[in-house]
Design a protein around this motif. Structure first.
Motif, short mmCIF file in Angstrom:
data_model
loop_
_atom_site.label_atom_id
_atom_site.label_comp_id
_atom_site.label_asym_id
_atom_site.label_seq_id
_atom_site.Cartn_x
_atom_site.Cartn_y
_atom_site.Cartn_z
N TYR A 105 0.85 -1.30 -0.07
CA TYR A 105 -0.01 0.09 0.07
C TYR A 105 0.77 1.43 -0.05
CZ TYR A 105 -3.95 -3.27 0.63
OH TYR A 105 -4.64 -4.17 0.71
N LEU A 106 2.17 1.20 -0.16
CA LEU A 106 2.84 2.13 -0.46
C LEU A 106 2.73 2.85 -1.86
CD1 LEU A 106 6.20 1.23 1.27
CD2 LEU A 106 4.58 2.46 2.24
N ASN A 107 2.89 3.96 -2.02
CA ASN A 107 2.72 4.69 -3.33
C ASN A 107 4.01 4.71 -4.26
OD1 ASN A 107 1.38 6.08 -5.27
ND2 ASN A 107 1.88 7.97 -4.63
N GLN A 108 4.06 3.21 -4.42
CA GLN A 108 5.16 3.29 -5.31
C GLN A 108 5.16 1.83 -6.11
OE1 GLN A 108 8.19 2.88 -1.99
NE2 GLN A 108 7.89 0.55 -2.15
N PRO A 109 5.77 1.46 -7.00
CA PRO A 109 5.90 0.35 -7.88
C PRO A 109 6.46 -0.93 -6.88
CG PRO A 109 6.94 1.90 -9.12
CD PRO A 109 6.95 2.32 -7.60
N VAL A 110 5.83 -2.01 -7.13
CA VAL A 110 6.23 -3.39 -6.36
C VAL A 110 6.70 -4.48 -7.46
CG1 VAL A 110 5.63 -5.01 -4.71
CG2 VAL A 110 5.05 -2.82 -4.68
N PRO A 111 8.07 -5.05 -7.11
CA PRO A 111 8.15 -6.23 -8.13
C PRO A 111 7.16 -7.12 -8.10
CG PRO A 111 10.10 -5.45 -6.72
CD PRO A 111 8.94 -4.59 -5.90
N ILE A 112 6.87 -7.83 -9.21
CA ILE A 112 5.82 -9.20 -9.19
C ILE A 112 6.55 -10.29 -9.64
CG2 ILE A 112 3.86 -7.67 -8.93
CD1 ILE A 112 3.55 -7.91 -12.01
N GLY A 113 7.91 -10.33 -10.01
CA GLY A 113 8.42 -11.20 -10.64
C GLY A 113 8.76 -11.01 -12.42
N CYS A 114 9.66 -11.73 -12.91
CA CYS A 114 9.90 -11.78 -14.54
C CYS A 114 10.29 -10.13 -14.71
CB CYS A 114 8.54 -12.17 -15.24
SG CYS A 114 7.95 -13.76 -14.75
N GLY A 115 10.87 -9.66 -14.08
CA GLY A 115 11.34 -8.43 -14.12
C GLY A 115 10.29 -7.37 -14.49
N LYS A 116 9.03 -7.77 -13.79
CA LYS A 116 8.04 -6.69 -14.00
C LYS A 116 7.58 -6.20 -12.53
CE LYS A 116 7.50 -7.99 -18.24
NZ LYS A 116 8.13 -6.87 -19.22
N THR A 117 6.68 -5.08 -12.62
CA THR A 117 6.12 -4.44 -11.31
C THR A 117 4.76 -4.04 -11.41
OG1 THR A 117 6.71 -2.16 -12.23
CG2 THR A 117 8.53 -3.35 -10.93
N ILE A 118 4.12 -4.12 -10.33
CA ILE A 118 2.98 -3.56 -10.22
C ILE A 118 2.85 -2.12 -9.99
CG2 ILE A 118 2.95 -3.87 -7.71
CD1 ILE A 118 -0.09 -4.30 -7.81
N SER A 119 1.90 -1.27 -10.78
CA SER A 119 2.16 0.23 -11.01
C SER A 119 1.88 0.70 -9.57
CB SER A 119 1.40 0.65 -11.81
OG SER A 119 1.84 0.21 -13.19
N GLN A 120 2.57 1.87 -9.34
CA GLN A 120 2.08 2.46 -7.96
C GLN A 120 0.61 3.02 -8.07
OE1 GLN A 120 4.29 6.46 -9.48
NE2 GLN A 120 3.17 6.98 -7.66
N PRO A 121 0.08 2.88 -6.73
CA PRO A 121 -1.40 3.45 -6.72
C PRO A 121 -1.80 4.48 -7.48
CG PRO A 121 -0.51 2.44 -4.53
CD PRO A 121 0.83 2.68 -5.46
N PHE A 122 -1.04 5.51 -7.45
CA PHE A 122 -1.53 6.58 -7.90
C PHE A 122 -1.99 6.50 -9.42
CE2 PHE A 122 -0.10 10.53 -10.59
CZ PHE A 122 -1.28 11.18 -10.40
N ILE A 123 -0.87 5.72 -10.14
CA ILE A 123 -0.93 5.59 -11.60
C ILE A 123 -2.04 4.71 -11.82
CG2 ILE A 123 0.36 4.78 -13.53
CD1 ILE A 123 1.42 7.30 -12.85
N VAL A 124 -2.08 3.61 -11.05
CA VAL A 124 -3.35 2.73 -11.13
C VAL A 124 -4.78 3.67 -11.31
CG1 VAL A 124 -4.57 0.98 -10.15
CG2 VAL A 124 -2.18 0.83 -10.35
#
Length: 227
Positions: free
Chosen positions: A59-78
């Motif tokens: 729930y921090l306003n930052q991207p989070v790694p999800i594997g395979c070199g990918k991230t979940i976007s920061q909540p603001f961008i979502v």
């Protein structure tokens, strides 16, 4: 984490989204995002859609790694991309880049039906498990090349792309219904912009640059099974 702590973390996330929205109000043309979008952001359990090792950061306003070199976007961008789509409850939405399914879940709370395409089969399997465990019934997923969209279910009222092509993919524009909207990052890694694409009733498209952003590149070609 207990429910009380999760609720506090989620509320703090919403506060950070509101603050960042106010900071870029001149660029995005509004000081607040749609209350319905904010409500959904507060309801979808983001911590379920990140790997266990990163749940404390969900729930921090930052991207989070999800594997395979990918991230979940920061909540603001979502939240911003969802707001820009202006989804109606009757809309059919195409998402390119399922990841682990968080943005997919957010879209599904606003739309009639969501179709989501993920190139990496391992991520797609993980996303499907998470979405099924939470009972999201109006989502179809597939493994495939996001550049090609999902023509069998076109045209779509709304399209969201969560990885950056160097330019707007023609197939996705073709699959956008007249009167529809598409939101996507466009450009090379070091010079990307978030864009809103609109199609009018006659099928003529127009684009608006919203914000500079940084996303993973949208990869073209056959699907890959990396885990």
């Amino acid at each position: 984490m207990d429910d009380g702590k999760l609720a506090r973390m989620r509320q703090w996330m919403l506060t950070e989204i509101a603050v960042e929205t106010a900071c870029v109000r001149e660029q995005i043309g509004k000081a607040q995002l749609d209350p319905q979008v904010m409500d959904v952001m507060g309801e979808v359990p983001r911590h379920v859609f990140v790997p266990a090792a990163f749940q404390a950061e969900a729930y921090l306003n930052q991207p989070v790694p999800i594997g395979c070199g990918k991230t979940i976007s920061q909540p603001f961008i979502v939240a911003l991309m969802t707001d820009l789509l202006d989804i109606h409850s009757t809309d059919s939405v195409l998402e390119i880049g399922t990841g682990l399914g968080y943005q997919t879940a957010v879209l599904s709370r606003l739309a009639r039906q969501v179709y989501s395409v993920e190139r990496l089969a391992g991520l797609a399997r993980e996303a499907r498990q998470r979405l099924d465990s939470l009972g999201y019934a109006n989502i179809q997923t597939r493994v495939g090349d996001g550049y090609l969209g999902w023509p069998e279910h076109a045209p779509f009222d709304r399209i969201m792309v969560t990885a950056a092509p160097p330019q707007l993919p023609p197939a996705l524009l073709d699959q956008l219904r007249n009167g529809g909207r598409m939101v996507l990052p466009v450009g090379p890694h070091d010079h990307q912009a978030l864009m809103l694409v609109r199609k009018d009733a006659q099928g003529q498209s127009s684009t608006r640059v919203v914000l500079p952003v940084r996303f993973s590149a949208l990869e073209e070609g056959e699907a890959a099974d990396l885990f």
